[in-house]
Enzyme design. Sequence first.
Site, PDB file in Angstrom:
ATOM      1  N   ASN A   9       0.826  -1.206   0.000  1.00  0.00           N
ATOM      2  CA  ASN A   9       0.000   0.000   0.000  1.00  0.00           C
ATOM      3  C   ASN A   9       0.861   1.258   0.000  1.00  0.00           C
ATOM      4  O   ASN A   9       0.592   2.224  -0.719  1.00  0.00           O
ATOM      5  CB  ASN A   9      -0.913   0.023   1.228  1.00  0.00           C
ATOM      6  CG  ASN A   9      -2.061  -0.956   1.138  1.00  0.00           C
ATOM      7  OD1 ASN A   9      -2.333  -1.517   0.078  1.00  0.00           O
ATOM      8  ND2 ASN A   9      -2.729  -1.184   2.251  1.00  0.00           N
ATOM      9  N   ARG A  50      -5.042   0.624 -13.311  1.00  0.00           N
ATOM     10  CA  ARG A  50      -3.717   0.876 -12.738  1.00  0.00           C
ATOM     11  C   ARG A  50      -3.006  -0.408 -12.309  1.00  0.00           C
ATOM     12  O   ARG A  50      -3.549  -1.229 -11.587  1.00  0.00           O
ATOM     13  CB  ARG A  50      -3.843   1.824 -11.547  1.00  0.00           C
ATOM     14  CG  ARG A  50      -2.512   2.234 -10.943  1.00  0.00           C
ATOM     15  CD  ARG A  50      -2.709   3.269  -9.862  1.00  0.00           C
ATOM     16  NE  ARG A  50      -3.160   4.520 -10.408  1.00  0.00           N
ATOM     17  CZ  ARG A  50      -3.812   5.447  -9.704  1.00  0.00           C
ATOM     18  NH1 ARG A  50      -4.116   5.209  -8.445  1.00  0.00           N
ATOM     19  NH2 ARG A  50      -4.187   6.573 -10.267  1.00  0.00           N
ATOM     20  N   HIS A  68     -14.915   1.805 -15.451  1.00  0.00           N
ATOM     21  CA  HIS A  68     -14.846   1.111 -14.171  1.00  0.00           C
ATOM     22  C   HIS A  68     -16.122   0.313 -13.895  1.00  0.00           C
ATOM     23  O   HIS A  68     -16.148  -0.538 -13.003  1.00  0.00           O
ATOM     24  CB  HIS A  68     -14.599   2.123 -13.044  1.00  0.00           C
ATOM     25  CG  HIS A  68     -14.249   1.520 -11.731  1.00  0.00           C
ATOM     26  ND1 HIS A  68     -15.105   1.509 -10.649  1.00  0.00           N
ATOM     27  CD2 HIS A  68     -13.132   0.870 -11.319  1.00  0.00           C
ATOM     28  CE1 HIS A  68     -14.522   0.905  -9.629  1.00  0.00           C
ATOM     29  NE2 HIS A  68     -13.338   0.498  -9.999  1.00  0.00           N
TER      30      HIS A  68
END
Length: 706
Positions: free
Chosen positions: A56, A419, A449
């Site tokens: 992350n 991504r 999306h």
Amino acid sequence: MKALVNDRFSNVIYQSDLISRDLSWLQFNWRVLDQCKKSNRSIFERLKFLAITASNLDEFFMIRVGSLYNYLDYDKERVDYSGLREEPFKIKLMVESQQFHKEQHDYFVNVLLPATRENGFLLSNAKNLAEEEQEKIKDYYYKAIHPMLTPMVFDGYHTFPILMNRLLIFGVVTRNHGDKKENRKLSFVQIPSNIPRFFEVEREDMVVYIPIEEVIREHIVSLFRNVEIESINLFRITRNGDFTLEESEDVDANFLEEIKRKLNTRKTGRVVRIEVEEGYSKWMMNLLKGRWELQDDSIFKVERSSLMDFTGLWQVINNRRFKDKIPAIPDPVTPVSYPTEGADNIFQVLKRQDVLLHHPYNNIEPVFQLLEKAAEDPYVMAIKMTIYRLAKDSRITSALLKAVENGKHVSVLFEVKARFDEENNIREAKKLQKAGCFVIFGVSNLKTHTKLLLIVRKEEDRVTRYVHMSSGNYNEETSRFYTDLGLLSTNEIYANDVSEFFNVITGHSIPSVYKNLITAPRDMRNQLIALIKNEAQNAKEGKPSGIVIKINSLEDSEIIHAFYEASQAGVPIKLIVRGICCLRPGRAGLSENIEVLSLVGDFLEHSRVFYFHNQGEPRLFAGSADMMVRSFDRRLESIFELLDTVLKQQLINLLRYNLRDNVNSYVMQEDGSYVAKTVGPDEKPFNVHKEFFHVTMSIIMKAKLF
């Protein structure tokens, strides 16, 4: 949980009605790190969450800090939600990031490392091994590693080499024997990514993991003969991976080439962070800081007793020897809306009733079964779908290829800008295109999306359209640990809307009014604000009202201020926001009636659900969209309204369970920090990641929110 730091910027930040997106994201990673500290978890689970925090943080620096440097480097103005300008905000962000980095490593060194031996493994260096084990490592180094290493010198005769993003690198400072210090040279040795992170020494009762950097450090002199080594410095850089794609209306093969070129910028983009072992050469660091225009706050020091790049711990976690040390995910259960009879024919099931799937508690198999049967079924004429992320060796790709082979019309809107999945998506899209699928590589400058599937089937004297609408990706791997929702239906209202949606994105068409879908970038923000305002108006008139929403991120300021106005009108608002939340709950005169929870645990909460009380006739929506500027303005998104009474109750119960959770839940404070919920003295633990495996129709039909 960790609260914001009390420093010279805190007052400015606290006075704002909005919370910084980036500071809120760091708070989310604190919640993930908190999972490492739960004593009821095995050490392998705790290492897993530590590895997730590291991954992350890498993405955070590549994308969010990278984006900030886009402003700093090109003198563009930017004011964060916190009220801070670019440079003060960068300072604040680095202070917070440094604190998080220190907590990660302190916990690893002081708590997790000492517990390894009792759990059957060790992290060690080569010097602590038996003589025969050291010989194995030496043999491994000279046969497998040494030939792959390439020292790259930087001096007056050699240009500065390209150092790769997120690789472990040795910076070796050398000089010729007898030379003065000013004649130093700096060489770089990058550790290739295809070398395993650890060398494993198998013992009868133990696995010893030797970090690959320690194996190389032990023998690195073999690369620098007849020179004096002044220092050996291990470091790792993170580069800016944020780029904005400006696609033209006419998307063609050149667009794919542009994507490929931009992917390369992730390898050569500006450096935004250096992680380095303590005791490093100051001469080397001054050279690197000058080269990459970094300040000291971008240098993250790692103790020699710790480990650089915790993402490498997956090699330990995934060792088959420890498979039984990580609790297995229970087998999926049958959806409450799925019939017990005739379930073998998915076409017949969906003609009789809608089915709502809640993953991973319900298997994603019915979706794949529907698509795979459609690929083979002689009566299926066409398949249309959107794809955002796919698993490697995806069943989706295989089914679509089979459908084309069987002469069916297949249209796929493939998002090649997902991504970090761009390369895989381009490869899969090319495969489908070559086979004869009609593939659309994105729509204008929007990212696709939304998750939609349409199957057109000729049945006797009519055509039936089978629809799947989802909050999650068509990915069989992530469906096992992401919580998502998917609706399977033949309802003509859904079918008409989805058909219209595909006509709009594959051709040149302006949509008429959708009866059920709410889409972005068309009017999702406005329609959601209208629903919020309706609850506010009901509250003002003394009528019952209420809002419960479950999403991943809340960042759009127009939506946030609509929530504030509804709160001030007296609407009780409960928000379940897993990650970023820029709204301040519980502020006097602003948001007293708003409560924000975040659930972080065994599964990654990914479903989006929207509940509006509507005077006792609740309206419920689900879908792919979060409440973010990018979701409303720069993405193709959709949410769909549930029409069936049982399925609406299923969503009400989903929200009710999330609000009841006292194991995975954190309560957001006004200052943006979070406090973990605890099990009270008269309470029992209620863990949604377990309870959803035991939901019954009786429980669902009794569920209420207000």
